[in-house]
Design a protein around this motif. Structure first.
Motif, PDB file in Angstrom:
ATOM      1  N   UNK A   1       0.670  -1.145  -0.002  1.00 53.88           N
ATOM      2  CA  UNK A   1       0.013  -0.021  -0.105  1.00 53.88           C
ATOM      3  C   UNK A   1       1.140   1.428  -0.009  1.00 53.88           C
ATOM      4  N   UNK A   2       2.020   1.289   0.491  1.00 53.34           N
ATOM      5  CA  UNK A   2       2.854   2.417   0.641  1.00 53.34           C
ATOM      6  C   UNK A   2       3.526   2.749  -0.738  1.00 53.34           C
ATOM      7  N   UNK A   3       3.801   1.406  -1.459  1.00 57.90           N
ATOM      8  CA  UNK A   3       4.477   1.616  -2.914  1.00 57.90           C
ATOM      9  C   UNK A   3       3.283   2.056  -3.801  1.00 57.90           C
ATOM     10  N   UNK A   4       1.763   1.698  -3.414  1.00 53.99           N
ATOM     11  CA  UNK A   4       0.597   2.098  -4.227  1.00 53.99           C
ATOM     12  C   UNK A   4       0.745   3.571  -4.312  1.00 53.99           C
ATOM     13  N   UNK A   5       0.904   4.332  -3.343  1.00 58.21           N
ATOM     14  CA  UNK A   5       0.915   5.916  -3.413  1.00 58.21           C
ATOM     15  C   UNK A   5       1.911   6.519  -4.285  1.00 58.21           C
TER      16      UNK A   5
ATOM     17  N   UNK B   1       6.003  -1.940  -9.186  1.00 58.28           N
ATOM     18  CA  UNK B   1       5.048  -2.907  -9.080  1.00 58.28           C
ATOM     19  C   UNK B   1       5.597  -4.364  -8.750  1.00 58.28           C
ATOM     20  N   UNK B   2       6.540  -4.887  -9.308  1.00 61.43           N
ATOM     21  CA  UNK B   2       7.124  -6.140  -8.792  1.00 61.43           C
ATOM     22  C   UNK B   2       7.342  -6.311  -7.135  1.00 61.43           C
ATOM     23  N   UNK B   3       8.040  -5.137  -6.811  1.00 61.12           N
ATOM     24  CA  UNK B   3       8.239  -5.150  -5.263  1.00 61.12           C
ATOM     25  C   UNK B   3       6.761  -5.305  -4.614  1.00 61.12           C
ATOM     26  N   UNK B   4       6.097  -4.321  -4.737  1.00 61.30           N
ATOM     27  CA  UNK B   4       4.786  -4.448  -4.200  1.00 61.30           C
ATOM     28  C   UNK B   4       3.938  -5.592  -4.312  1.00 61.30           C
ATOM     29  N   UNK B   5       3.872  -6.250  -5.460  1.00 60.13           N
ATOM     30  CA  UNK B   5       3.154  -7.983  -5.683  1.00 60.13           C
ATOM     31  C   UNK B   5       3.970  -8.752  -4.819  1.00 60.13           C
ATOM     32  N   UNK B   6       5.305  -8.698  -4.820  1.00 61.57           N
ATOM     33  CA  UNK B   6       6.025  -9.830  -3.913  1.00 61.57           C
ATOM     34  C   UNK B   6       5.567  -9.742  -2.285  1.00 61.57           C
TER      35      UNK B   6
ATOM     36  N   UNK C   1      -6.814  -6.680  -9.967  1.00 61.99           N
ATOM     37  CA  UNK C   1      -5.628  -6.404 -10.705  1.00 61.99           C
ATOM     38  C   UNK C   1      -4.688  -7.322 -10.211  1.00 61.99           C
ATOM     39  N   UNK C   2      -3.628  -7.783 -11.203  1.00 64.02           N
ATOM     40  CA  UNK C   2      -2.522  -8.508 -10.728  1.00 64.02           C
ATOM     41  C   UNK C   2      -1.444  -8.326 -11.829  1.00 64.02           C
ATOM     42  N   UNK C   3      -0.552  -9.328 -12.140  1.00 57.04           N
ATOM     43  CA  UNK C   3       0.386  -9.426 -12.992  1.00 57.04           C
ATOM     44  C   UNK C   3      -0.078  -8.848 -14.486  1.00 57.04           C
ATOM     45  N   UNK C   4      -1.253  -9.411 -14.824  1.00 53.67           N
ATOM     46  CA  UNK C   4      -1.644  -8.813 -16.467  1.00 53.67           C
ATOM     47  C   UNK C   4      -1.651  -7.387 -16.399  1.00 53.67           C
ATOM     48  N   UNK C   5      -2.041  -6.829 -15.400  1.00 55.92           N
ATOM     49  CA  UNK C   5      -1.952  -5.451 -15.465  1.00 55.92           C
ATOM     50  C   UNK C   5      -0.503  -4.707 -15.841  1.00 55.92           C
TER      51      UNK C   5
END
Length: 208
Positions: free
Chosen positions: A49-53, A72-77, A98-102
């Motif tokens: 969530x911090x990376x989202x901003x 995005x990869x860091x947030x996803x991990x 949303x996931x990796x396809x986005x």
């Protein structure tokens, strides 16, 4: 649910109704007796969530495509480790907006010819695809108008305009063919309840 759970993602252009439909599906599945975890990307865990901003706010040119892919990869991990995998291990149904396809579309396609890098990082750091992906397909102009009417601070990608939306729609449809076994395309231009009906039928058939 038996141990192992199910991982269902929603994809589509901005304003296609993903957030609304995923909430409606969560209510339906809970009514069916499923233990449901509702989450989103980027986000879904404290670190993500911090990376989202960082990635969704600010000037459209704030980050290069390469930097976005890493963020995005860091947030996803973090999301995968702290939210998705524990829920699946507990036998829950994870619904993710949303996931990796986005990332394959927004950074890998629209922001440069970087799809290979996105897929390579995904294999190295994520290594998990959804069990089912519901793609809400709709007219790009309608989607952009809906997205802009939300008036949130998270408008960075919407500010790229309708051209990006049109590229993304075609890209998502191509991705649905590439990953045909797990994708289901639903007409998002229908009335809200008709879309919800189609989404529920699709998910329930997958979970049966």
């Amino acid at each position: 649910m038996s141990a192992g759970g199910r991982f269902i993602t929603f994809e589509g252009i901005d304003g296609s109704g993903k957030s609304t439909q995923i909430r409606m599906l969560a209510d339906t599945l809970r009514g069916d007796g499923y233990d449901v975890v509702l989450t989103r990307e980027p986000g879904g865990s404290e670190g993500a969530e911090e990376i989202r901003s960082l990635v969704l706010e600010g000037d459209p040119d704030r980050w290069s495509a390469e930097t976005e892919i890493l963020l995005f990869t860091a947030a996803r991990r973090d999301h995968l480790e702290r939210t998705i995998l524990p829920a699946l291990a507990a036998g829950k149904v994870v619904l993710c907006d949303r996931f990796a396809d986005s990332t394959r579309m927004y950074q890998g396609l629209s922001r440069g010819d970087l799809r290979g890098i996105v897929d390579q990082l995904h294999r190295l750091m994520i290594g998990r695809e959804p069990d089912l992906t519901i793609l809400l397909d709709m007219d790009p102009a309608t989607g952009l108008a809906r997205a802009k009417s939300r008036q949130t601070s998270e408008e960075r990608f919407e500010d790229f305009g309708q051209t990006l939306q049109e590229q993304m729609r075609q890209g998502f449809l191509a991705l649905a063919k590439e990953y045909a076994p797990r994708f289901r395309v639903i007409n998002g231009d229908q009335p809200l309840q008709d879309v919800a009906h189609d989404v529920a039928q699709t998910a329930q058939a997958h979970l049966a």
